[in-house]
Scaffold this motif. Structure first.
Motif, PDB file in Angstrom:
ATOM      1  N   HIS A   1      47.404  40.983  33.478  1.00 37.82           N
ATOM      2  CA  HIS A   1      48.030  40.481  32.250  1.00 37.82           C
ATOM      3  C   HIS A   1      48.250  39.077  32.418  1.00 37.82           C
ATOM      4  O   HIS A   1      48.905  38.545  33.389  1.00 37.82           O
ATOM      5  N   HIS A   2      48.305  38.373  31.161  1.00 36.01           N
ATOM      6  CA  HIS A   2      48.857  37.191  30.911  1.00 36.01           C
ATOM      7  C   HIS A   2      48.143  35.964  32.046  1.00 36.01           C
ATOM      8  O   HIS A   2      49.056  35.133  32.446  1.00 36.01           O
ATOM      9  N   VAL A   3      46.893  35.994  31.815  1.00 37.61           N
ATOM     10  CA  VAL A   3      46.195  34.961  32.961  1.00 37.61           C
ATOM     11  C   VAL A   3      45.336  34.289  31.942  1.00 37.61           C
ATOM     12  O   VAL A   3      44.872  34.543  31.111  1.00 37.61           O
ATOM     13  N   GLU A   4      44.799  33.060  32.610  1.00 35.39           N
ATOM     14  CA  GLU A   4      43.837  32.320  31.905  1.00 35.39           C
ATOM     15  C   GLU A   4      42.453  32.730  32.235  1.00 35.39           C
ATOM     16  O   GLU A   4      42.423  33.599  33.294  1.00 35.39           O
ATOM     17  N   ARG A   5      41.564  32.502  31.439  1.00 38.39           N
ATOM     18  CA  ARG A   5      40.023  33.121  32.239  1.00 38.39           C
ATOM     19  C   ARG A   5      39.560  32.147  33.500  1.00 38.39           C
ATOM     20  O   ARG A   5      39.863  31.204  33.762  1.00 38.39           O
ATOM     21  N   PRO A   6      39.286  33.363  34.290  1.00 40.93           N
ATOM     22  CA  PRO A   6      38.745  33.131  35.654  1.00 40.93           C
ATOM     23  C   PRO A   6      37.482  32.255  35.721  1.00 40.93           C
ATOM     24  O   PRO A   6      36.688  32.378  34.955  1.00 40.93           O
TER      25      PRO A   6
ATOM     26  N   ILE B   1      38.459  44.661  48.360  1.00 40.59           N
ATOM     27  CA  ILE B   1      39.263  43.115  47.956  1.00 40.59           C
ATOM     28  C   ILE B   1      38.692  42.420  46.923  1.00 40.59           C
ATOM     29  O   ILE B   1      37.469  42.286  47.118  1.00 40.59           O
ATOM     30  N   VAL B   2      39.366  41.857  46.002  1.00 32.64           N
ATOM     31  CA  VAL B   2      38.952  41.058  44.843  1.00 32.64           C
ATOM     32  C   VAL B   2      39.566  39.639  45.000  1.00 32.64           C
ATOM     33  O   VAL B   2      40.913  39.779  45.113  1.00 32.64           O
ATOM     34  N   ASN B   3      38.871  38.646  44.980  1.00 34.81           N
ATOM     35  CA  ASN B   3      39.686  37.123  44.917  1.00 34.81           C
ATOM     36  C   ASN B   3      39.155  36.614  43.384  1.00 34.81           C
ATOM     37  O   ASN B   3      37.841  36.483  43.289  1.00 34.81           O
ATOM     38  N   ILE B   4      39.956  36.264  42.750  1.00 33.00           N
ATOM     39  CA  ILE B   4      40.014  35.633  41.480  1.00 33.00           C
ATOM     40  C   ILE B   4      40.389  34.083  41.572  1.00 33.00           C
ATOM     41  O   ILE B   4      41.453  33.568  41.891  1.00 33.00           O
ATOM     42  N   SER B   5      39.516  33.279  41.279  1.00 34.01           N
ATOM     43  CA  SER B   5      39.610  31.886  41.108  1.00 34.01           C
ATOM     44  C   SER B   5      39.875  31.438  39.517  1.00 34.01           C
ATOM     45  O   SER B   5      39.125  31.730  38.711  1.00 34.01           O
ATOM     46  N   PHE B   6      40.927  30.488  39.493  1.00 29.49           N
ATOM     47  CA  PHE B   6      41.015  29.975  38.022  1.00 29.49           C
ATOM     48  C   PHE B   6      41.050  28.563  37.767  1.00 29.49           C
ATOM     49  O   PHE B   6      40.789  27.967  38.890  1.00 29.49           O
TER      50      PHE B   6
END
Length: 116
Positions: free
Chosen positions: A69-74, A111-116
């Motif tokens: 929730h409440h994040v910028e587009r990755p 494991i999931v890694n998300i870069s913003f």
């Protein structure tokens, strides 16, 4: 019905898939009791430098959906070392929520890694 949650909370809802609502800024973890096995599946999430890490240690085969929730587009979403295609995740720009679908394997560590 509104739900109030603090930063770092992981709120599991539903059953197929289990939707893991994560409210970032702080790390969090949740233990899901598997009553038929007498063991716990674990989920962890938290910021890690320039990216966010989501992890599932499942005791049984199950579909999960992370909702961050409440994040910028990755810029990029990576699972098992491979960038997920658009079908594996989507971004809800209106609510600023990221949805990531993961297939949990018994005794696996997803494991999931998300870069913003």
């Amino acid at each position: 019905m509104p739900v109030f949650s603090r930063n770092g909370a992981i709120l599991p809802l539903g059953s197929d898939p289990i939707k893991l609502h994560y409210f970032p800024r702080l790390g969090g973890e949740f233990f899901l009791f598997e009553s038929d096995m007498g063991e716990y599946s674990q989920v962890h999430a938290g910021p890690a430098g320039d990216f966010m890490r989501l992890e599932i240690e499942s005791k049984k085969d199950r579909d999960y959906e992370w909702i961050v929730h409440h994040v910028e587009r990755p810029r990029k979403v990576v699972a098992a070392g491979v960038e997920l295609p658009a079908g594996g995740w989507f971004y809800d720009a209106k609510d600023k929520n990221l949805h990531v679908r993961i297939k949990g394997r018994a005794d696996g560590d997803e494991i999931v890694n998300i870069s913003f």
